[in-house]
Design a protein around this motif. Structure first.
Motif, short mmCIF file in Angstrom:
data_model
loop_
_atom_site.label_atom_id
_atom_site.label_comp_id
_atom_site.label_asym_id
_atom_site.label_seq_id
_atom_site.Cartn_x
_atom_site.Cartn_y
_atom_site.Cartn_z
N GLY A 6 0.82 -1.20 0.00
CA GLY A 6 0.00 0.00 0.00
C GLY A 6 0.86 1.25 0.00
N TYR A 7 0.49 2.23 0.81
CA TYR A 7 1.23 3.49 0.86
C TYR A 7 2.34 3.48 1.91
N PHE A 8 2.60 2.32 2.50
CA PHE A 8 3.62 2.22 3.55
C PHE A 8 4.64 1.15 3.17
N GLY A 9 5.21 1.31 1.97
CA GLY A 9 6.22 0.39 1.49
C GLY A 9 7.59 0.67 2.06
N GLU A 10 8.60 0.13 1.45
CA GLU A 10 9.96 0.18 1.99
C GLU A 10 10.47 1.60 2.18
N LEU A 11 10.23 2.48 1.25
CA LEU A 11 10.74 3.84 1.36
C LEU A 11 10.17 4.56 2.58
N VAL A 12 8.88 4.35 2.84
CA VAL A 12 8.24 4.97 4.01
C VAL A 12 8.67 4.25 5.29
N ALA A 13 8.68 2.92 5.26
CA ALA A 13 9.02 2.15 6.45
C ALA A 13 10.43 2.44 6.93
N HIS A 67 -1.50 -9.06 19.40
CA HIS A 67 -1.46 -9.54 18.01
C HIS A 67 -1.78 -8.35 17.12
N GLY A 68 -1.21 -8.33 15.92
CA GLY A 68 -1.45 -7.22 15.02
C GLY A 68 -1.94 -7.66 13.66
N ILE A 69 -2.61 -6.72 12.98
CA ILE A 69 -2.96 -6.88 11.57
C ILE A 69 -2.37 -5.68 10.83
N ASP A 70 -1.68 -5.94 9.72
CA ASP A 70 -1.10 -4.85 8.95
C ASP A 70 -0.91 -5.28 7.52
N LEU A 71 -1.13 -4.36 6.59
CA LEU A 71 -0.98 -4.64 5.17
C LEU A 71 0.48 -4.58 4.74
N SER A 72 1.30 -3.80 5.46
CA SER A 72 2.66 -3.51 5.01
C SER A 72 3.68 -4.49 5.60
N ARG A 73 4.23 -5.34 4.75
CA ARG A 73 5.30 -6.24 5.18
C ARG A 73 6.55 -5.46 5.55
N ALA A 74 6.77 -4.33 4.89
CA ALA A 74 7.96 -3.52 5.18
C ALA A 74 7.90 -2.93 6.58
N MET A 75 6.73 -2.46 6.99
CA MET A 75 6.58 -1.92 8.35
C MET A 75 6.73 -3.03 9.37
N VAL A 76 6.11 -4.18 9.11
CA VAL A 76 6.19 -5.30 10.05
C VAL A 76 7.62 -5.80 10.17
N ALA A 77 8.39 -5.73 9.09
CA ALA A 77 9.80 -6.13 9.17
C ALA A 77 10.56 -5.26 10.15
N ARG A 78 10.22 -3.96 10.22
CA ARG A 78 10.86 -3.07 11.20
C ARG A 78 10.46 -3.46 12.62
N LEU A 79 9.21 -3.85 12.80
CA LEU A 79 8.76 -4.35 14.11
C LEU A 79 9.56 -5.58 14.50
N ARG A 80 9.70 -6.52 13.57
CA ARG A 80 10.40 -7.77 13.85
C ARG A 80 11.86 -7.54 14.25
N ALA A 81 12.46 -6.48 13.74
CA ALA A 81 13.88 -6.23 14.01
C ALA A 81 14.13 -5.61 15.38
N ALA A 87 8.28 -11.73 19.03
CA ALA A 87 7.34 -12.46 19.87
C ALA A 87 5.89 -12.02 19.65
N ILE A 88 5.69 -11.00 18.84
CA ILE A 88 4.35 -10.47 18.59
C ILE A 88 3.83 -11.05 17.28
N GLY A 89 2.70 -11.72 17.34
CA GLY A 89 2.11 -12.29 16.14
C GLY A 89 1.49 -11.21 15.27
N VAL A 90 1.67 -11.32 13.97
CA VAL A 90 1.10 -10.37 13.02
C VAL A 90 0.47 -11.12 11.86
N THR A 91 -0.75 -10.75 11.53
CA THR A 91 -1.43 -11.27 10.35
C THR A 91 -1.35 -10.21 9.26
#
Length: 246
Positions: A6-13, A67-81, A87-91
């Motif tokens: 969506g609008y929160f891809g790698e450049l924004v994340a 637990h979270g829901i998010d469309l942006s894999r790039a944002m979630v990757a920052r969470l994971r790091a 330890a937080i589940g994300v769908t």
């Protein structure tokens, strides 16, 4: 922009935490986490638009399962790091319709995230989706800006909210459709960039009707996370809707 995100891809994340640094201050985060921890009790919390974990991580550190829901894999990757992020589940998916496993005692979205859904139908679907995830007696919490239409003189549709030598930011409103966009112009090393993100602004009373359609009712509304009274001068609101026990 990565269309998948969506609008929160790698450049924004890659710059999100830095560009929103004020929102990561403890004075901003802690009151929100206090409210959500109290509403969660011994249950689980569901964050819509979990992003890089600004709220989810400190809430999880208080022993609330998140637990979270998010469309942006790039944002979630920052969470994971981040420490504790794995330890937080994300769908991954659109939080208006995507299902997460189990039920929750509190669901929440912050920082105007409901407005990322750019149609009324999608916003209504979000409320219904949340209601389907909540336990009886559970709560849905939303932090949303109050549209600043009072700043628009006749014939104007633009409200600037940041002006500096290297960065300009402004909202554009269409009062006929409730469509709006936040627009950013930045200059660095002699090169300019422009970014525009679409939203749909929504009034508190309209959100209450969406909650009613989803079988929930308004429990509290404050000016912010410190629970100050909501008034006609408030620039945002934190609203809590409750799913009835029966």
């Amino acid at each position: 922009m990565d269309d998948e995100d969506g609008y929160f891809g790698e450049l924004v994340a890659a710059r999100y935490d830095e560009s929103s640094a004020d929102m990561f201050e403890p004075s901003v985060v802690d009151p929100a986490v206090d409210v959500l921890e109290g509403l969660a009790g011994r249950g689980r919390a569901l964050e819509l638009g979990i992003g890089t974990g600004r709220i989810a991580l400190p809430l999880a550190r208080r022993a609330v399962p998140v637990h979270g829901i998010d469309l942006s894999r790039a944002m979630v990757a920052r969470l994971r790091a981040k420490p504790g992020g794995d330890a937080i589940g994300v769908t991954i998916g659109d939080f208006a319709t995507t299902k997460a496993d189990g039920t929750f005692s509190v669901a929440y979205l912050v920082f105007n995230t409901i407005m990322n859904l750019t149609t009324q139908a999608a916003q209504v679907a979000c409320f219904r989706n949340v209601a389907s995830h909540l336990e009886p007696g559970g709560c849905f919490v939303a932090e949303v800006t109050v549209p600043e239409l009072r700043k628009l003189p006749a014939g104007q549709n633009v409200v600037p909210f940041h002006v500096s030598p290297a960065r300009w930011a402004f909202d554009v409103y269409d009062v006929a459709t409730q469509a709006m966009s936040s627009n950013y112009v930045e200059v660095a090393d002699g090169h300019g960039t422009y970014r525009s993100i679409p939203f749909r602004y929504v009034w508190p009373s309209e959100l209450d009707l969406m909650a009613q359609l989803a079988g929930m009712r308004l429990r509290e509304r404050w000016d912010g996370w410190t629970r100050q009274p909501f008034t006609s001068e408030s620039r945002r609101h934190v609203s809590v809707w409750e799913k009835p026990v029966d």
